[in-house]
Design an enzyme around this catalytic site. Structure first.
Site, short mmCIF file in Angstrom:
data_model
loop_
_atom_site.label_atom_id
_atom_site.label_comp_id
_atom_site.label_asym_id
_atom_site.label_seq_id
_atom_site.Cartn_x
_atom_site.Cartn_y
_atom_site.Cartn_z
N GLY A 63 0.84 -1.23 -0.04
CA GLY A 63 0.10 0.01 -0.01
C GLY A 63 0.88 1.31 0.02
O GLY A 63 1.89 1.46 -0.28
N LYS A 64 0.25 2.41 0.28
CA LYS A 64 0.82 3.66 0.34
C LYS A 64 1.80 3.94 1.34
O LYS A 64 2.87 4.33 1.35
CB LYS A 64 -0.28 4.73 0.27
CG LYS A 64 -0.84 4.99 -1.06
CD LYS A 64 -1.88 5.89 -0.84
CE LYS A 64 -2.72 6.06 0.62
NZ LYS A 64 -3.76 5.13 0.55
N GLU A 65 1.41 3.43 2.53
CA GLU A 65 2.25 3.75 3.75
C GLU A 65 2.87 2.55 4.11
O GLU A 65 3.78 2.69 5.23
CB GLU A 65 1.32 4.23 4.87
CG GLU A 65 1.35 5.63 4.63
CD GLU A 65 -0.15 6.38 4.82
OE1 GLU A 65 -1.09 5.77 5.67
OE2 GLU A 65 -0.35 7.42 4.10
N LYS A 81 3.53 -6.20 9.21
CA LYS A 81 3.15 -5.00 8.44
C LYS A 81 4.50 -3.99 8.60
O LYS A 81 4.86 -3.82 9.76
CB LYS A 81 2.11 -4.14 9.24
CG LYS A 81 1.37 -3.06 8.53
CD LYS A 81 0.03 -2.51 8.99
CE LYS A 81 -0.21 -1.35 8.50
NZ LYS A 81 -1.73 -0.99 9.09
N GLU A 149 -0.93 -11.97 14.16
CA GLU A 149 -1.74 -12.80 13.58
C GLU A 149 -2.05 -12.85 12.31
O GLU A 149 -2.56 -11.75 11.89
CB GLU A 149 -2.89 -13.23 14.78
CG GLU A 149 -3.86 -14.28 14.55
CD GLU A 149 -5.00 -14.28 15.13
OE1 GLU A 149 -5.78 -15.29 15.06
OE2 GLU A 149 -5.22 -13.19 15.85
N ASP A 195 -10.84 5.10 10.36
CA ASP A 195 -10.58 4.79 8.88
C ASP A 195 -11.51 3.47 8.52
O ASP A 195 -11.10 2.58 7.70
CB ASP A 195 -9.00 4.44 8.38
CG ASP A 195 -8.89 4.63 7.09
OD1 ASP A 195 -9.87 4.88 6.36
OD2 ASP A 195 -7.90 4.11 6.59
N ASP A 214 -6.46 -2.48 10.63
CA ASP A 214 -5.68 -1.32 10.42
C ASP A 214 -5.91 -0.27 11.56
O ASP A 214 -6.75 0.72 10.94
CB ASP A 214 -6.07 -1.01 8.61
CG ASP A 214 -5.19 0.18 8.19
OD1 ASP A 214 -4.21 0.64 8.65
OD2 ASP A 214 -5.58 0.61 6.93
#
Ligand SMILES: Nc1ncnc2c1ncn2[C@@H]1O[C@H](COP(=O)(O)OP(=O)(O)OP(=O)(O)O)[C@@H](O)[C@H]1O
Ligand SMILES: [Mg+2]
Length: 262
Positions: A63-65, A81, A149, A195, A214
């Site tokens: 993704g973007k970030e 992540k 997880e 979000d 997220d």
């Protein structure tokens, strides 16, 4: 002992090189070279040494970030992540600030913000889990890396709500669970997601239960924009679930989240 570690380290470096090669030939894996800057690589190595990660798998999402990778833990699959240090959010800022001697320390400042953000997502996941919401269980953070997880089967991540459709009955059941989670997040975890949409809800394909993901941007209730974020989350959820004949108004859902006690 040392040899096993060496092997793992070699494996991870090979994986990274493979991804880089793939990136050159096609844009299927949009893994930018700067995903694994040296410090991130060292942080990954540290997680290997400490045996949180046994092997690194392929990318789940770029993704973007942040990029999310599959990995193997000691006895289960993991999702890793990795927040990108040079993410686009900071790039605009960087253009104005870099080169100005008053901000010579900006690189550190930027890193600190991203590390804090990674920890924030970890803590928010813990709070959400403690409140009884189904979220990936967080394991550990190291700099810009969050280990959690893996939500999926045999290395295949569950789909996002966005990409599945249901009959009316299942759709409504999912709506009720999602809104119950919004209430628990607000009333028990004292957080607003900020979000929330069909892009940040995964669906367990066995029992069709929703999983909230997220949560890095989730804020506590005293945050000045908490109410604004909640109203926006409410609008998103109402908009999405209209297709399952949900007739609740945003105002009604908002009131349920902040007031209801059942
Ligand atoms: N624990 C997990 N298990 C399996 N897949 C996951 C997990 N966490 C995230 N994913 C997958 O990775 C994707 C991106 O994760 P997430 O939404 O947390 O990052 P993001 O901040 O949206 O990234 P960006 O905004 O940069 O696109 C998700 O849509 C989901 O498909
Ligand atoms: Mg997301």
């Amino acid at each position: 002992m040392t040899r096993t570690i060496d092997k793992s380290l070699k494996h991870i470096d090979n994986k990274i090189n493979q991804m880089r090669t793939k990136n050159k030939d096609s844009d299927h894996f949009k893994v930018k070279d700067n995903v694994f800057d040296e410090a991130t690589l060292n942080a990954l190595h540290k997680l290997f040494r400490k045996r949180y990660i046994e092997a690194l798998g392929g990318p789940i999402s770029t993704g973007k970030e942040a990029n999310v990778f599959l990995a193997e833990g000691e006895d289960k699959e993991l999702a890793i992540k990795i927040y990108r240090i040079s993410s686009s959010t900071f790039r605009a800022m960087e253009d104005y600030i870099l080169g100005d001697p008053r901000f010579s320390n900006i690189r550190n400042a930027k890193k600190d913000i991203i590390f804090a953000w990674t920890k924030k997502e970890y803590r928010n996941l813990i709070r959400a889990k403690e409140a009884g919401i189904r979220v990936p269980e967080p394991m550990i953070t190291e700099r810009n890396i969050l280990v959690m997880e893996f939500m999926g089967d045999d290395g295949k991540a569950y789909p996002l709500l966005k990409y599945v459709s249901f009959d009316i009955e299942d759709g409504q059941r999912i709506y009720h669970t999602v809104t119950k989670y919004m209430r628990m997040l607000y009333q028990k975890a004292k957080l607003v997601h900020g979000d929330l949409s069909e892009y940040n809800i995964m669906i367990d394909t066995h029992d069709l239960s929703p999983i909230i993901i997220d949560v890095g941007q989730a804020v506590t209730l005293e945050h000045p924009r908490a109410d604004y974020f909640l109203r926006r989350d409410v609008e998103n959820i109402i908009r999405y679930f209209k297709r399952y004949k949900i007739n609740t108004s945003p105002e009604e859902l908002y009131t349920y989240i902040i007031n209801s006690s059942e």
